[in-house]
Scaffold this motif. Structure first.
Motif, PDB file in Angstrom:
ATOM      1  N   ASN A   1      -5.467  -3.754  -8.179  1.00 36.67           N
ATOM      2  CA  ASN A   1      -6.116  -3.051  -7.073  1.00 36.67           C
ATOM      3  C   ASN A   1      -5.236  -3.324  -5.846  1.00 36.67           C
ATOM      4  N   THR A   2      -4.519  -2.309  -5.408  1.00 34.74           N
ATOM      5  CA  THR A   2      -3.371  -2.497  -4.516  1.00 34.74           C
ATOM      6  C   THR A   2      -3.471  -1.609  -3.289  1.00 34.74           C
ATOM      7  N   ALA A   3      -2.922  -2.089  -2.179  1.00 38.07           N
ATOM      8  CA  ALA A   3      -2.719  -1.190  -1.036  1.00 38.07           C
ATOM      9  C   ALA A   3      -1.216  -1.072  -0.801  1.00 38.07           C
ATOM     10  N   VAL A   4      -0.729   0.168  -0.782  1.00 45.61           N
ATOM     11  CA  VAL A   4       0.687   0.430  -0.508  1.00 45.61           C
ATOM     12  C   VAL A   4       0.794   0.700   0.994  1.00 45.61           C
TER      13      VAL A   4
ATOM     14  N   GLY B   1       8.668   6.733   6.618  1.00 43.66           N
ATOM     15  CA  GLY B   1       8.508   7.324   5.290  1.00 43.66           C
ATOM     16  C   GLY B   1       8.920   6.362   4.179  1.00 43.66           C
ATOM     17  N   ALA B   2       9.523   5.230   4.544  1.00 41.04           N
ATOM     18  CA  ALA B   2       9.925   4.249   3.523  1.00 41.04           C
ATOM     19  C   ALA B   2       8.708   3.413   3.111  1.00 41.04           C
ATOM     20  N   VAL B   3       8.727   2.974   1.843  1.00 39.15           N
ATOM     21  CA  VAL B   3       7.658   2.066   1.404  1.00 39.15           C
ATOM     22  C   VAL B   3       7.977   0.674   1.954  1.00 39.15           C
ATOM     23  N   LEU B   4       7.077   0.173   2.798  1.00 39.24           N
ATOM     24  CA  LEU B   4       7.306  -1.138   3.420  1.00 39.24           C
ATOM     25  C   LEU B   4       6.968  -2.252   2.425  1.00 39.24           C
ATOM     26  N   GLY B   5       6.001  -2.002   1.575  1.00 36.76           N
ATOM     27  CA  GLY B   5       5.621  -2.998   0.573  1.00 36.76           C
ATOM     28  C   GLY B   5       4.222  -2.752   0.067  1.00 36.76           C
ATOM     29  N   LYS B   6       3.722  -3.730  -0.683  1.00 34.86           N
ATOM     30  CA  LYS B   6       2.363  -3.594  -1.213  1.00 34.86           C
ATOM     31  C   LYS B   6       1.668  -4.945  -1.166  1.00 34.86           C
ATOM     32  N   THR B   7       0.354  -4.895  -1.234  1.00 33.98           N
ATOM     33  CA  THR B   7      -0.456  -6.101  -1.215  1.00 33.98           C
ATOM     34  C   THR B   7      -1.587  -5.871  -2.201  1.00 33.98           C
TER      35      THR B   7
ATOM     36  N   SER C   1     -13.439  -6.801 -12.998  1.00 33.34           N
ATOM     37  CA  SER C   1     -12.442  -7.602 -13.732  1.00 33.34           C
ATOM     38  C   SER C   1     -12.073  -6.950 -15.063  1.00 33.34           C
ATOM     39  N   THR C   2     -12.860  -5.962 -15.511  1.00 27.51           N
ATOM     40  CA  THR C   2     -12.525  -5.226 -16.732  1.00 27.51           C
ATOM     41  C   THR C   2     -11.215  -4.454 -16.552  1.00 27.51           C
ATOM     42  N   TYR C   3     -10.868  -4.167 -15.310  1.00 32.00           N
ATOM     43  CA  TYR C   3      -9.765  -3.229 -15.059  1.00 32.00           C
ATOM     44  C   TYR C   3      -8.483  -3.865 -14.560  1.00 32.00           C
ATOM     45  N   TYR C   4      -8.604  -4.834 -13.666  1.00 31.84           N
ATOM     46  CA  TYR C   4      -7.385  -5.358 -13.027  1.00 31.84           C
ATOM     47  C   TYR C   4      -7.544  -6.849 -12.749  1.00 31.84           C
ATOM     48  N   MET C   5      -6.413  -7.479 -12.488  1.00 33.73           N
ATOM     49  CA  MET C   5      -6.399  -8.935 -12.292  1.00 33.73           C
ATOM     50  C   MET C   5      -6.433  -9.295 -10.802  1.00 33.73           C
ATOM     51  N   GLU C   6      -6.756 -10.573 -10.538  1.00 30.72           N
ATOM     52  CA  GLU C   6      -6.690 -11.080  -9.167  1.00 30.72           C
ATOM     53  C   GLU C   6      -5.261 -10.958  -8.656  1.00 30.72           C
ATOM     54  N   GLY C   7      -5.103 -10.505  -7.433  1.00 32.63           N
ATOM     55  CA  GLY C   7      -3.784 -10.281  -6.841  1.00 32.63           C
ATOM     56  C   GLY C   7      -2.911 -11.522  -6.891  1.00 32.63           C
ATOM     57  N   ASN C   8      -1.602 -11.315  -7.048  1.00 31.75           N
ATOM     58  CA  ASN C   8      -0.659 -12.433  -7.157  1.00 31.75           C
ATOM     59  C   ASN C   8       0.410 -12.363  -6.068  1.00 31.75           C
ATOM     60  N   LEU C   9       0.124 -11.645  -5.010  1.00 33.65           N
ATOM     61  CA  LEU C   9       1.143 -11.477  -3.967  1.00 33.65           C
ATOM     62  C   LEU C   9       0.815 -12.270  -2.701  1.00 33.65           C
ATOM     63  N   GLY C  10      -0.221 -13.089  -2.753  1.00 35.86           N
ATOM     64  CA  GLY C  10      -0.567 -13.907  -1.587  1.00 35.86           C
ATOM     65  C   GLY C  10      -1.121 -13.062  -0.457  1.00 35.86           C
TER      66      GLY C  10
END
Ligand SMILES: NC(=O)NCCC(=O)O
Length: 384
Positions: free
Chosen positions: A179-182, A188-194, A208-217
């Motif tokens: 579950n991500t925010a871009v 227009g460049a992709v700065l990153g994701k969280t 939790s059936t779908y995605y894991m806890e974020g690992n990007l801090g």
């Protein structure tokens, strides 16, 4: 529990409380009054043509001698899913792109510098079903998926930073979902994701059936309009999550959400506002609108009869400032764009008044928490 028939807390207060008392009620419930923004009439006309609500407010800060005002306009978008959940996946995504494109046009006319959409904005909030297909087909690569490319076009066209919360499929790492925010820069460049750090396991919100806890801090994104971070939905209930974005320097923290009245509506006005106060930053709480019906019944082991919908997503998106003031919410029942002009100087000004960073005693908590998470820890309870 109210559904679409109840417009908003603000409408109810305006209707029933006499003006003098209303001023006092608002002083306590909303803090220092936010100035109404003078948005172009063409923007209101376009919003009415496109059938969404438009509101705009400005937060002021004291003048300083050595720093100019640091002004940023943010746009918060809340919306229904335009097509039924059993429409073909590609059609649902296309309809959402079209809807958001129209709202972003108006945001651009209102001078918005940074826009944020609701959690998992390209799909119905299908996690309640715990079925895999077709819902996992809504997942897309964060770096170059169709929705990110769409946001890049919008960002470039309107010179606007775009925060796009999606269900991510990470093809580089075994097709895992997140579950991500871009975050797309105004160039227009992709700065990153969280990624969403905390996953709800409450009622039908069994994500939790779908995605894991974020690992990007807790990444913070430097944009020309200020330093921003994204605390996705359920992270709202975790004060340390807000704190870490703030410690990393966030001046504006977006909270794209999907939440329903029966579960959280009484918490909604408190949590993001409290986070703004506690962390000397602006927070932007965004929630989707309406009811989404799913083809098959589901249950969540909570004694409720099998049902086909989550309940009522109550909108009510708002912005809160570090001095505790906040905008009124968008309505509970309409798509909407909330434009807020922020003077980011208010963050340091409030830090200097209240000193929560200075008095936070983080070294003490770091030490105590490091002990408390050890398996053999025993809590310090003194007994007679
Ligand atoms: N999407 C999501 O995390 N919802 C959980 C419910 C809530 O946090 O209010």
């Amino acid at each position: 529990m109210a559904g679409a028939e109840w417009g908003s807390l603000e409408q109810c207060l305006e209707k029933h409380i006499p003006p003098a008392e209303l001023r006092e009620v608002k002083r306590i419930l909303y803090g220092k009054e936010t100035r109404k923004l003078d948005l172009p009439s063409s923007a209101f006309e376009a919003a009415s043509r496109e059938d969404f609500e438009l509101q705009g407010y400005a937060f002021e800060a004291a003048e300083e001698q050595l720093r100019r005002p640091r002004i940023a306009r943010v746009g918060l978008v809340q919306n229904r899913t335009p097509l039924p959940t059993d429409a073909p996946v590609a059609e649902q995504v296309a309809a959402l792109h079209k809807r958001i494109e129209a709202i972003v046009e108006v945001a651009a006319a209102c001078g918005v510098n940074i826009i944020c959409f609701q959690e998992a904005w390209t799909m119905p909030f299908a996690f309640c079903t715990r079925e895999k297909l077709p819902w996992t087909e809504f997942a897309e690569p964060a770096e170059d998926g169709p929705t990110t490319r769409f946001c890049q076009k919008l960002a470039k066209k309107h010179d606007m930073v775009v925060v796009s919360p999606i269900l991510e499929r990470d093809g580089e790492h075994g097709d895992v979902l997140w579950n991500t925010a871009v975050v797309v820069s105004n160039s227009g460049a992709v700065l990153g994701k969280t990624r969403k750090n905390h996953i709800p396991r409450v009622g039908d919100f069994n994500e939790s059936t779908y995605y894991m806890e974020g690992n990007l801090g807790h990444p913070v994104f430097q944009t020309p309009f200020g330093r921003i971070a994204v605390n996705i939905c359920y992270g709202r209930h975790h004060p340390l999550n807000w704190l870490m974005y703030s410690i990393n320097g966030a001046e504006i923290i977006f909270n794209p959400s999907a939440t329903i009245g029966a579960l959280s509506e009484s918490l909604w006005p408190i949590e993001a506002r409290n986070a703004a106060i506690a962390n000397h930053c602006f927070t932007c709480a965004i929630n989707r609108v309406g009811v989404e019906h799913f083809p098959n019944e589901f249950t969540s082991g909570d004694r409720k009869k099998a049902h086909r919908d989550f309940g009522y997503f109550y909108g009510s998106s708002y912005v809160a400032a570090p001095d505790g003031s906040r905008t009124p919410g968008l309505s509970r029942n309409q798509d909407g764009l909330l434009v807020a002009e922020l003077n980011l100087n208010l963050c340091r000004q409030m830090n200097d008044v209240w000193n929560f960073k200075m008095t936070g005693r983080y070294e003490m908590y770091a030490r105590e928490l490091a002990e408390a998470v050890k398996p053999n820890y025993s809590p310090t309870i003194l007994k007679e």
